[in-house]
Design a protein around this motif. Structure first.
Motif, PDB file in Angstrom:
ATOM      1  N   SER A  71      43.731 -14.129 -24.087  1.00 46.43           N
ATOM      2  CA  SER A  71      44.888 -13.592 -24.810  1.00 46.43           C
ATOM      3  C   SER A  71      46.172 -14.231 -24.315  1.00 46.43           C
ATOM      4  CB  SER A  71      44.949 -12.073 -24.620  1.00 46.43           C
ATOM      5  OG  SER A  71      43.787 -11.453 -25.112  1.00 46.43           O
ATOM      6  N   LEU A  72      46.283 -14.394 -23.000  1.00 47.07           N
ATOM      7  CA  LEU A  72      47.494 -14.983 -22.419  1.00 47.07           C
ATOM      8  C   LEU A  72      47.645 -16.443 -22.832  1.00 47.07           C
ATOM      9  CD1 LEU A  72      49.770 -14.135 -20.445  1.00 47.07           C
ATOM     10  CD2 LEU A  72      48.427 -15.160 -18.629  1.00 47.07           C
ATOM     11  N   ILE A  73      46.547 -17.186 -22.811  1.00 40.66           N
ATOM     12  CA  ILE A  73      46.594 -18.605 -23.185  1.00 40.66           C
ATOM     13  C   ILE A  73      47.017 -18.774 -24.638  1.00 40.66           C
ATOM     14  CG2 ILE A  73      45.159 -20.637 -23.575  1.00 40.66           C
ATOM     15  CD1 ILE A  73      45.866 -20.216 -20.692  1.00 40.66           C
ATOM     16  N   ILE A  74      46.442 -17.967 -25.513  1.00 43.43           N
ATOM     17  CA  ILE A  74      46.775 -18.066 -26.935  1.00 43.43           C
ATOM     18  C   ILE A  74      48.219 -17.652 -27.177  1.00 43.43           C
ATOM     19  CG2 ILE A  74      46.268 -17.057 -29.177  1.00 43.43           C
ATOM     20  CD1 ILE A  74      43.338 -17.072 -28.376  1.00 43.43           C
ATOM     21  N   GLY A  75      48.655 -16.600 -26.481  1.00 44.43           N
ATOM     22  CA  GLY A  75      50.056 -16.200 -26.617  1.00 44.43           C
ATOM     23  C   GLY A  75      51.007 -17.270 -26.114  1.00 44.43           C
ATOM     24  N   ALA A  76      50.630 -17.945 -25.032  1.00 44.78           N
ATOM     25  CA  ALA A  76      51.494 -18.977 -24.452  1.00 44.78           C
ATOM     26  C   ALA A  76      51.632 -20.183 -25.367  1.00 44.78           C
ATOM     27  CB  ALA A  76      50.938 -19.410 -23.094  1.00 44.78           C
ATOM     28  N   ASP A  77      50.653 -20.393 -26.222  1.00 45.44           N
ATOM     29  CA  ASP A  77      50.700 -21.555 -27.137  1.00 45.44           C
ATOM     30  C   ASP A  77      51.400 -21.224 -28.451  1.00 45.44           C
ATOM     31  OD1 ASP A  77      49.673 -24.237 -28.144  1.00 45.44           O
ATOM     32  OD2 ASP A  77      48.715 -22.859 -29.559  1.00 45.44           O
ATOM     33  N   SER A  78      51.611 -19.966 -28.733  1.00 39.85           N
ATOM     34  CA  SER A  78      51.999 -19.552 -30.083  1.00 39.85           C
ATOM     35  C   SER A  78      53.347 -20.108 -30.535  1.00 39.85           C
ATOM     36  CB  SER A  78      52.015 -18.021 -30.161  1.00 39.85           C
ATOM     37  OG  SER A  78      52.933 -17.511 -29.211  1.00 39.85           O
ATOM     38  N   ILE A  79      54.345 -20.148 -29.662  1.00 33.13           N
ATOM     39  CA  ILE A  79      55.695 -20.572 -30.063  1.00 33.13           C
ATOM     40  C   ILE A  79      56.017 -21.965 -29.522  1.00 33.13           C
ATOM     41  CG2 ILE A  79      58.145 -20.028 -29.917  1.00 33.13           C
ATOM     42  CD1 ILE A  79      57.368 -17.076 -29.753  1.00 33.13           C
TER      43      ILE A  79
END
Length: 479
Positions: free
Chosen positions: A87-95
């Protein structure tokens, strides 16, 4: 027009006029995340790790090392930890990923609120967690061995994981909001993840006491792990341990407030509101956390204080005998034997402590931890009258193959703090353990292998569907 150009153009479009912007962004991000292959690959890695872990746990269960409740708890804890990392990795890539790919501008040019864009991305970023948890359920079922802990683990895993996973996605997005590149946002996200995870790896004694308990209760991951261990392993009630869920809820609300109320209305092409300052702060946080992690993980050097004594230990007329000299068993079997402690003196003996120990006779072998090999390592005798004897039964589980010596020690209680006593040892049991390994311990092997294979098949199918869509988009229509 190249394939890459077609993809970038399609990312700039938000088809489905009339639907809320957050929904359009959510659908587009969901398609990019799952059809693009990023989420399936992370879920596949998650499945492989879980398969390896459950196989090892089941192997140890065959040796009577770990009860089903603890195996289910360890599996659930690992599933939540890896799920939070994804979840953290995907959130970190989102923006920051959109900034690097130069696709954020097309989103910002749409006449809609920045908050809806961020909300749509957030919903898509949360999507891997339900899939990860669904993958973990069969593993927990097979290692629970029919124990009712499985039902509780599914319920409490779904609740606690669904509190933490969205919060970690939002936290990754906050780091991404203040980063111009994925490198920075991933570095910050990894640092924050390690910061929260490290306290959960502290030794048991370091987690007790006032400060240790406070640290556990404040840290969302540690608090959830502690809560789950009490509910699943120790059969405690929700009424006793619900306060350990408060930090997770407060943490989630705090992260949502920062992301949706403070940061998202100011979303722009450049990182954050003062990009250079916050990027520098982020890098400093990441470096600081990793340095702290390294210092904590490094093995501490604690020089042993050698103590020399000139006091002679008092002699006692106590002897201990054992009714077995040698035994050969297979790994996973056990031996039962008895000891007899006799007072050959003319006075009552002091209180006695009987201790069992196991020594690996192979110098190149592993050191034996008797706690793992025997359910009862010590037993006690109040006192023995002259000529009186006491018999005790013992059990030793043969955990690993090798050549061992099992021996007993009877220790008279010292007369006081400034006194000592002379331990008396028995003869040893020469224990030879031959190797014996089950290829499918607990029936877990089909799940450990089948889970990743099914996911690989799904990834191949998604890849073919994606390629077909790209090929269709590359063909000029009407020509």
């Amino acid at each position: 027009m190249s394939t890459k150009q077609n993809m970038n153009n399609s990312r700039g479009e938000l088809p489905g006029a009339g639907a809320p912007t957050w929904w359009l962004v959510f659908i587009r991000e969901l398609n990019e995340l799952w059809m693009g292959g990023k989420a399936p690959v992370l879920v596949l890695i998650f499945s492989i790790l879980l398969g390896i872990m459950t196989y090892v746990l089941a192997s140890n269960s065959e040796l009577s090392l770990i009860p089903p409740q603890e195996m289910v708890y360890e599996t659930l804890k690992a599933a939540i930890a890896v799920g939070l990392f994804i979840s953290l990795i995907i959130g970190a890539d989102s923006i920051s990923g959109e900034r690097e790919r130069a696709t954020l501008e097309s989103l910002l040019l749409t006449p809609t609120s920045r908050r809806q864009i961020v909300f749509g991305k957030f919903l898509a970023g949360v999507s891997p967690w339900p899939v990860c948890f669904a993958i973990a359920i069969p593993y927990m079922h097979v290692i629970s061995q029919g124990n009712e802990v499985f039902r509780h683990a599914v319920v409490w895993g779904a609740i606690t994981g669904s509190i933490l996973a969205p919060a970690y996605t939002a936290m990754g997005m906050i780091g991404s909001f203040w980063s111009n590149s994925n490198k920075t946002s991933l570095f910050v996200g990894l640092g924050i993840y390690v910061l929260f995870l490290l306290p959960t790896t502290l030794p048991g004694r370091a987690q007790t006491g006032l400060m240790g308990s406070l640290l556990q209760q404040v840290n969302p991951i540690a608090a959830v792990n502690h809560f789950l261990s009490k509910i699943l392993v120790n059969n405690r009630t929700l009424g006793e341990w619900w306060p350990f869920l408060l930090s997770s809820v407060v943490f989630a609300l705090l992260v949502y407030g920062v992301l949706f109320l403070y940061a998202s209305p100011s979303l722009r092409l450049e990182a954050g509101k003062t990009s250079k300052f916050w990027a520098a702060i982020g890098r400093l946080i990441g470096v600081g956390v990793l340095v702290i992690a390294g210092l904590v993980v490094l093995p501490g050097v604690s020089p042993a204080a050698a103590q020399e004594t000139t006091h002679a230990a008092p002699q006692h007329a106590v002897q201990i005998t054992i009714d077995m000299d040698y035994k050969t068993v297979k790994a996973g079997d056990y031996i039962l034997y008895n000891t007899v402690v006799t007072n050959h003196g003319t006075e009552n003996s002091p209180a006695l402590c009987l201790a069992m120990n196991i020594v690996n006779l192979d110098a190149a072998g592993d050191i034996v931890d008797p706690e793992d090999w025997s359910p009862q390592r010590t037993q006690y005798v109040e006192t023995l009258a002259p000529g009186e004897s006491a018999t005790h039964g013992w059990r030793v589980n043969a955990i690993l193959d090798g050549d061992y010596l099992v021996y007993m020690v009877v220790i008279p209680e010292p007369a006081g703090r400034d006194a000592t006593s002379q331990p008396v040892a028995s003869s040893g049991i020469h224990l030879v353990v031959t190797p014996f390994t089950k290829l499918n311990p607990g029936g877990v092997l089909p799940y450990a292998i089948g889970g990743p294979l099914v996911l690989i098949g799904a990834i191949i199918l998604l890849y073919r569907i994606r390629r077909r869509k790209i090929d269709m988009g590359g063909t000029p229509t009407g020509s």
